[in-house]
Design an enzyme around this catalytic site. Structure first.
Site: not given
Ligand SMILES: [Zn+2]
Length: 657
Positions: A299, A325, A347
């Site tokens: 994350m 990340e 993303e």
């Molecule tokens: Zn991601």
């Protein structure tokens, strides 16, 4: 285009939200019940906040973390930009509000507040509506976390020697531990004073300490404005390893040496990313190896990425997660989706960047391997989406109104998004693509943008001015994968599919194969004619020649009709059941599909120790397809779930219903 126009119109629709408001000052019983109509501009379907009228600019947190009752007691001091609003609406989902005051610290006066929606929305929680004056600049919310707190995962009784707690904010879980305007549209700077039990280290997505504070007192500061889902806290017995003056890794002291070795390419990755996309904007970049219950591979909390220990394989074969990340430091953290309907902006760009960083470090073929594996996952997921009640989830631009924003966390945002950019790159060439991306990150740095803003920028800065025709509308607003999508294929994966085909046909690919070659005979005296003899030798497939991703593809290409003998042979030959987590996961999936229950013990150990949703959810989904094993599965889940974060638990329980 029709679709485009429709989406643009929707964004600006004003809707009326009727809520039942309950007088809710915590010191007394419910005082009054009123019904009020609130006009909310539908800027973000996942937040009640009226951030178009008044929004938080800076947040000061004072937190006391109590491990005995697993609660956080705090004050959230909001410094506002107020456009003459008379009420400020915050999001909460769980926190118990004790009181709300207005004014700077030390000069506070108690304020009226109400908590909307008697039956809280299971997804959004509740609006906390504070009466303010048009000139109000400070709102202070005194609270404690509730009995249920979806963001936080605490250590269990058995782990009391190594206590920990950590938060996961994305998508809308921050409101479960901090009352705030929980929309990516509201960018804030923050400071925090955090008190923790002595002997523990606290870290946040901010400037961090390197050592444990004897008194358990920590001060944090995040000077760059970030969206609320990136506020993160983690507390435990951690140590730090520095790679250089800019980056390093935190981990549980016992795990640190292994973690430091596994991620030692981090400085190179940072150099590669900066070379491609411009300077890193956040000061330090550190990794924090989380508890195994962490629900994701990683994350991107700014300055402090949380990663799952499941990516520590001993051979650096899963470090593309780190590249991913790190890439979020540009796409996602610097330029952020304005709402979860635009999640692909976070993303899709990040997967594209991740592949570019990995290509820079390990070459084109490696990047192709990653890409092709993810493309298979996309195709699999598209089949499920097509058959679901929301086939429109196959679009990059989503409409998640009245739905959980987590529903948008599919391969579509990640992989279809990345393929859109790869196809664009194929059309315009890499030089133009890189210049475009660098310009994009610079132009929208520290801003939140919609798909439409991106569309306008792409067309006005690149496509229209250079006379390039490209089917952007089709990519963004239609379900199907466009026909011009680039094909990316890896030769190495073709080899693995061929091996799997042989296994499927009953051939033992690991058995030694007798071969021969012709070798010239040697004589003491020279002869006029050369003569040759057959020399026999055996060859055997060396499993070490193939990397994790290659075995992944091999396992995914196996049929569901393999015999126990075949499964035993391939496991003995490669050692799938003792390999890294990625391979073990794929191996267990193959075994379950083939009703091979000899793996029960290993599988149960795996599921009790790792809480990463990517592994846990598909395994339980597959287990649930075997009615005979229902009781065993239910018992396994009962034993394992204490080690899962609420994100993983909720996903599995959704399927178990
Ligand atoms: Zn991601």
């Amino acid at each position: 285009m029709k679709n485009l126009a429709l989406f643009r119109l929707n964004r600006w629709l004003i809707f009326t939200l009727v809520v039942t408001l309950i007088g809710c000052k915590s010191e007394g019983p419910v005082k009054s019940s009123v019904t009020e109509t609130i006009d909310v501009t539908a800027l973000d379907p996942h937040s009640y906040a009226n951030f178009n009228e008044v929004h938080t600019q800076h947040l000061d947190l004072e937190l006391e973390v109590n491990f005995t009752n697993q609660k956080i007691y705090g004050v959230a001091r909001h410094t506002l930009i107020n456009r003459k609003a008379t009420k400020a609406i915050f999001d909460i989902n769980g926190p118990v509000i004790q009181k709300v005051t207005l004014g700077p610290k030390g000069k506070e006066v108690e304020a009226d507040f109400v908590i909307g929606k008697m039956d809280k929305d299971s997804i959004l929680g509740q609006p906390l509506i504070v009466t303010i004056a048009p000139s109000t600049k400070y709102v202070n919310i005194y609270y404690q976390t509730g009995d249920e707190c979806a963001a936080l995962e605490w250590s269990s009784q058995e782990e009391k020697d190594r206590p920990f707690v950590y938060s996961q904010g994305q998508a809308i879980l921050t409101r479960s531990w901090i009352p705030l305007q929980d929309s990516p549209n509201v960018r804030i700077t923050y400071q925090a004073k955090v008190t923790v039990p002595k002997g523990l280290m606290a870290l946040m997505s901010a400037e961090n300490p390197k050592k444990t504070n004897e008194q358990g007192l920590y001060n944090f500061s995040m000077k760059q404005p970030i969206p609320s889902y990136l506020i993160a806290l983690t507390i435990g017995k951690y140590s730090y390893h520095s790679y250089n003056e800019r980056c390093g890794v935190y981990a549980d002291s016992e795990l640190l040496p292994k973690a430091a070795e596994e991620f030692s390419e981090l400085p190179e990755m940072m150099a590669a990313a900066e070379n491609l996309y411009g300077p890193y904007a956040w000061g330090r970049y550190d990794l924090m190896v989380q508890h195994p219950s962490f629900p994701f591979g990683g994350m991107e909390n700014p300055r402090l990425t949380f990663v799952s220990p499941s990516i520590i394989s001993g051979d650096k074969s899963l470090v593309s997660v780190i590249a991913h990340e790190l890439a979020h430091s540009w796409s996602g953290n610097l330029v952020t989706n304005a709402s979860w309907n635009d999640f692909w902006l976070n993303e899709g760009f990040t997967v594209y960047l991740e592949h570019r960083i990995m290509e820079y470090l390990k070459g084109q073929e490696y990047s192709n391997i990653l890409c092709e594996i993810e493309f298979d996952e996309l195709n699999q997921e598209l089949k499920e989406i097509k058959a679901s009640e929301h086939p429109e989830d196959a679009r990059l631009k989503l409409n998640l109104t009245n739905r959980n924003p987590d529903d948008g966390m599919t391969s579509v945002a990640y992989v279809k998004g990345a393929y859109f950019l790869k196809t664009l790159e194929a059309k315009i060439g890499r030089t133009k693509m890189d210049a475009f991306l660098k310009g994009y990150f610079k132009k929208f740095a520290f801003q939140n943008i919609t798909t439409e803003t991106f569309y306008d920028y792409l067309h006005s800065q690149l496509l229209t001015v250079q006379g390039i025709s490209f089917n952007t509308d089709e990519w963004l607003y239609l379900n199907e994968l466009p026909k011009n999508m680039v094909k990316i294929q890896s030769k190495d994966l073709d080899t693995m599919r061929l091996l799997a085909k042989k296994t499927n046909q009953g051939e033992n690919i690991f058995a030694p194969v007798k071969k021969f070659k012709w070798v010239e005979k040697k004589y003491k005296k020279k002869r006029k004619r050369k003569s040759f003899k057959k020399v026999y030798f055996t060859v055997q497939l060396d499993p070490k020649k193939y990397n994790t991703q290659m075995w992944q593809t091999y396992l995914r290409s196996l049929d569901s009709t393999l015999s126990t003998a075949t499964l035993n042979t391939i496991d003995e030959s490669v050692g799938f059941s003792h390999a890294n987590n990625e391979i073990r996961f794929e191996w267990y999936m193959v075994c379950l599909k083939n009703n091979h229950w000899a793996i029960k013990e290993g599988l149960s150990e795996f599921l009790r120790n790792i809480g990463r949703r990517k592994y846990v959810l598909p395994l339980f989904k597959e287990l649930l397809r075997h009615p005979k094993e229902r009781n065993w599965t239910a018992e396994l889940y009962r034993n394992a779930k204490a080690n899962y974060h609420s994100v993983t638990r909720k996903s599995v329980e959704h399927w178990m219903k």
